[in-house]
Design an enzyme around this catalytic site. Structure first.
Site, PDB file in Angstrom:
ATOM      1  N   CYS A   2      10.115  22.698  -5.832  1.00  6.82           N
ATOM      2  CA  CYS A   2      11.385  23.409  -5.964  1.00  6.82           C
ATOM      3  C   CYS A   2      11.151  24.574  -6.911  1.00  6.82           C
ATOM      4  CB  CYS A   2      12.461  22.524  -6.575  1.00  6.82           C
ATOM      5  SG  CYS A   2      12.860  21.073  -5.587  1.00  6.82           S
ATOM      6  N   GLY A  28      11.037  26.627  -2.006  1.00  7.41           N
ATOM      7  CA  GLY A  28      11.948  25.686  -1.359  1.00  7.41           C
ATOM      8  C   GLY A  28      12.987  26.425  -0.561  1.00  7.41           C
ATOM      9  N   ASN A 102      12.562  20.583 -11.054  1.00  7.04           N
ATOM     10  CA  ASN A 102      11.396  20.702 -10.175  1.00  7.04           C
ATOM     11  C   ASN A 102      10.415  19.607 -10.562  1.00  7.04           C
ATOM     12  OD1 ASN A 102       8.616  23.072  -9.957  1.00  7.04           O
ATOM     13  ND2 ASN A 102       9.225  21.474  -8.557  1.00  7.04           N
ATOM     14  N   GLY A 103      10.051  18.789  -9.588  1.00  5.20           N
ATOM     15  CA  GLY A 103       9.103  17.712  -9.870  1.00  5.20           C
ATOM     16  C   GLY A 103       9.575  16.433  -9.221  1.00  5.20           C
ATOM     17  N   CYS A 238      -0.551  21.089 -12.267  1.00  2.00           N
ATOM     18  CA  CYS A 238      -0.897  20.891 -10.852  1.00  2.00           C
ATOM     19  C   CYS A 238      -1.819  22.008 -10.363  1.00  2.00           C
ATOM     20  CB  CYS A 238       0.391  20.897 -10.020  1.00  2.00           C
ATOM     21  SG  CYS A 238       0.095  20.994  -8.245  1.00  2.00           S
ATOM     22  N   TYR A 244      -2.014  26.804  -3.411  1.00  2.00           N
ATOM     23  CA  TYR A 244      -1.069  27.085  -2.336  1.00  2.00           C
ATOM     24  C   TYR A 244       0.330  27.503  -2.788  1.00  2.00           C
ATOM     25  CZ  TYR A 244       2.163  26.143   1.513  1.00  2.00           C
ATOM     26  OH  TYR A 244       3.154  26.242   2.447  1.00  2.00           O
ATOM     27  N   CYS A 384       0.660  13.278  -3.030  1.00  2.00           N
ATOM     28  CA  CYS A 384       1.154  13.703  -4.343  1.00  2.00           C
ATOM     29  C   CYS A 384       2.443  12.941  -4.651  1.00  2.00           C
ATOM     30  CB  CYS A 384       1.451  15.198  -4.339  1.00  2.00           C
ATOM     31  SG  CYS A 384       2.171  15.766  -5.888  1.00  2.00           S
ATOM     32  N   CYS A 434      -4.114  18.446 -12.956  1.00  2.00           N
ATOM     33  CA  CYS A 434      -3.963  17.275 -12.097  1.00  2.00           C
ATOM     34  C   CYS A 434      -4.626  17.620 -10.770  1.00  2.00           C
ATOM     35  CB  CYS A 434      -2.487  16.955 -11.866  1.00  2.00           C
ATOM     36  SG  CYS A 434      -2.264  15.610 -10.663  1.00  2.00           S
ATOM     37  N   CYS A 437      -4.418  14.997  -5.668  1.00  2.69           N
ATOM     38  CA  CYS A 437      -4.417  15.128  -4.198  1.00  2.69           C
ATOM     39  C   CYS A 437      -5.839  15.227  -3.643  1.00  2.69           C
ATOM     40  CB  CYS A 437      -3.545  16.305  -3.756  1.00  2.69           C
ATOM     41  SG  CYS A 437      -3.958  17.880  -4.536  1.00  2.69           S
TER      42      CYS A 437
HETATM   43  P1  AMP Z   1      -1.983  21.363   8.867  1.00  4.96           P
HETATM   44  O1  AMP Z   1      -3.079  22.044   9.603  1.00  4.96           O
HETATM   45  O2  AMP Z   1      -0.895  20.884   9.793  1.00  4.96           O
HETATM   46  O3  AMP Z   1      -2.505  20.323   7.991  1.00  4.96           O
HETATM   47  O4  AMP Z   1      -1.253  22.450   7.950  1.00  4.96           O
HETATM   48  C1  AMP Z   1      -1.991  23.160   7.025  1.00  4.96           C
HETATM   49  C2  AMP Z   1      -1.133  24.268   6.453  1.00  4.96           C
HETATM   50  O5  AMP Z   1      -0.085  23.717   5.632  1.00  4.96           O
HETATM   51  C3  AMP Z   1      -1.940  25.208   5.574  1.00  4.96           C
HETATM   52  O6  AMP Z   1      -1.747  26.511   6.068  1.00  4.96           O
HETATM   53  C4  AMP Z   1      -1.350  25.074   4.199  1.00  4.96           C
HETATM   54  O7  AMP Z   1      -1.194  26.340   3.629  1.00  4.96           O
HETATM   55  C5  AMP Z   1      -0.025  24.424   4.406  1.00  4.96           C
HETATM   56  N1  AMP Z   1       0.309  23.459   3.348  1.00  4.96           N
HETATM   57  C6  AMP Z   1      -0.499  22.710   2.620  1.00  4.96           C
HETATM   58  N2  AMP Z   1       0.170  21.896   1.776  1.00  4.96           N
HETATM   59  C7  AMP Z   1       1.460  22.130   1.981  1.00  4.96           C
HETATM   60  C8  AMP Z   1       2.676  21.600   1.435  1.00  4.96           C
HETATM   61  N3  AMP Z   1       2.658  20.625   0.538  1.00  4.96           N
HETATM   62  N4  AMP Z   1       3.844  22.098   1.891  1.00  4.96           N
HETATM   63  C9  AMP Z   1       3.858  23.059   2.797  1.00  4.96           C
HETATM   64  N5  AMP Z   1       2.764  23.575   3.375  1.00  4.96           N
HETATM   65  C10 AMP Z   1       1.571  23.129   2.983  1.00  4.96           C
END
Ligand code: AMP
Length: 460
Positions: A2, A28, A102-103, A238, A244, A384, A434, A437
């Protein structure tokens, strides 16, 4: 994940909070809200949807006061429901209170059970509401004492911004899992801002002062800043924020996310080179790392996939069906750049593999001769519990498949990841992160994975 925002002592508190949330929208997209305090009376606008859909001039004009907090929500604990939209608000003998969080509070369920045994009633099923309930019961003499007493009961990840009467409290859990940054508005006396990321400061012209320290509770009032820090635990920010979540133009704990991501790409090129003709990113998540990869490997960089910016992050939609449909909605290849080429496609992570598989197929159908996937972080093998909505271990493809097996599944010629050492070197070689994951080493133990409490009140 968030985004939270707060501002103290500004004549346009609601407008600036709206803008701050706009800059944090990537954190979010399910719901958003702003609560202002006009001399201790709270005013709230909260709704499901994107910030730009929730607010308009008329709504913002109905939010008076020089103090405001805001929230954009991406569901982890609780459901994707109107009653969980934050900031949550309540009235108590200590005055009106609003909270944006957030968390993920990992012991929220047991606290809730205990309070319900004593007769407490809850209006949401979000883990955040236990903070309000505990606050209403707290006995400390000062506001800071009461907040410290409440936060002392919480385990897990929380970066919190609260309005209590006409004051703001900003607090970070003792490990500092989620970011929270303090800034000020130049030209305005005693006007302070707090936000999940510095990109929110940039938009409103605020200056970063410093990150709120892990374990710190900061009270912002007419008397200025007053901070207390609880017994320190090892810092465990994190690392996935750098991989990402955070925007690359943000600075976390003094470190530029852009520079970290570029370095991840460079180290990935060193560790996992590829005999190829062109490097392309998965936009937006792989852009900066792919530039690092291209530069280090002296390969041309092209935007071989074009992103439609008017759809949200696809993965972030909790429903599987929407996510699957989303890939085509979001990305389109440029065949002229890919035809007959050996393509390296760089992304930040593979979670389930479903999106990656569609992307590889898309690149191939645009005429690529070979498709090599390079991932700028190690394999995500553990869920996570601290605020990111990752699926169970079973659904995480890398927890049960080798890179070669993943390559077969997503129909790529090869799949390679950045090593854990490469990841840590990219963030400065610090151990204060951390990495659960990637490693399964959880800094805060949880007895059982958090259950999603069954709903007994459904709003339609
Ligand atoms: P997939 O191939 O379906 O595993 O999706 C991978 C994509 O999801 C990558 O482009 C990542 O940037 C994105 N991604 C990774 N972790 C998350 C997350 N927690 N929430 C949203 N998107 C994510």
């Amino acid at each position: 994940m968030c985004g939270v925002f707060g501002i103290f002592n500004h004549p346009e508190a609601a407008n600036l909070t709206y803008l701050g949330l706009h800059a944090l929208q990537h954190r979010g997209q399910e719901s958003g809200g702003v609560v202002t305090s006009d001399e201790g009376t709270l005013h709230a606008v909260r709704k499901m949807g994107l910030v730009s859909d929730i607010f308009n001039r008329r709504k913002l004009e109905r939010l008076p006061g020089r103090v405001a907090i805001g929230h954009v929500r991406y569901t982890t604990a609780g459901g994707s429901l109107p009653k969980n939209v934050q900031p949550l608000t309540a009235e108590s003998r200590h005055g009106a209170v609003a909270i944006a969080h957030n968390g993920n509070i990992v012991n929220a369920e047991s606290i809730r059970d205990r309070l319900e045994d004593k007769g407490a009633i809850f209006t949401s099923n979000s883990d955040t509401e236990v903070v309000l309930q505990l606050l209403a019961r707290s006995r400390g003499m000062t506001l800071l004492d009461r907040v410290a007493e409440v936060l002392g009961e919480l385990r897990g990840a929380y970066s919190i911004v609260m309005v209590l009467g006409d004051r703001i409290i900003a607090a970070r859990d003792p490990h500092g899992f989620r970011p929270l940054i303090l800034g000020r508005m130049p030209g305005y006396d005693d006007c302070y801002v707090v936000a999940s990321e510095t990109c929110a400061f940039d938009l409103i012209g605020a200056e970063r002062i410093r990150d709120i320290a892990p374990g710190e509770i900061l009270e912002i009032s007419a008397r200025g800043l007053k901070e207390t820090t609880r017994s320190p635990e090892p810092r465990r920010a994190c690392v996935f924020e750098h991989v990402y979540f955070a925007r690359p133009d943000s600075v976390l704990d003094g470190t530029s996310v852009y520079e970290v991501r570029f370095k991840m790409g460079e180290l990935l090129a060193d560790e996992k080179p590829c005999d190829a003709d062109v490097v392309i990113p998965v936009p937006d998540s792989g852009v900066v790392a792919s530039m690092g990869y291209a530069r280090k490997s002296s390969l041309p960089f092209e935007m071989g996939l074009i992103r439609n910016h008017y759809v949200g992050r696809t993965f972030i939609e909790p429903k599987d069906s929407i996510r699957h449909f989303g890939v085509k909605l979001k990305l389109n290849p440029v065949p002229r750049l890919l035809k007959g080429k050996r393509v390296v496609v760089v992304d930040d992570s593979i979670v389930r593999g479903t999106t990656s598989r569609k992307i590889v197929k898309m690149i191939r159908s645009a005429g690529a001769r070979e498709v090599h996937v390079r991932i700028s972080s190690p394999p995500v093998t553990w869920p996570c519990y601290y605020g990111i909505d990752t699926p169970t271990r079973k659904e995480l493809i890398a927890s049960s498949h080798t890179p070669d097996e993943i390559a077969r599944y997503i129909t790529a010629d090869s799949v390679e990841y950045l090593s854990p050492e490469g990841l840590m070197a990219s963030v400065g070689g610090d151990s204060g992160y951390c990495t659960a994951c990637f490693t399964g080493e959880y800094p805060v133990q949880i007895a059982t994975p958090p259950s999603r409490r069954q709903l007994r009140l459904v709003e339609v």
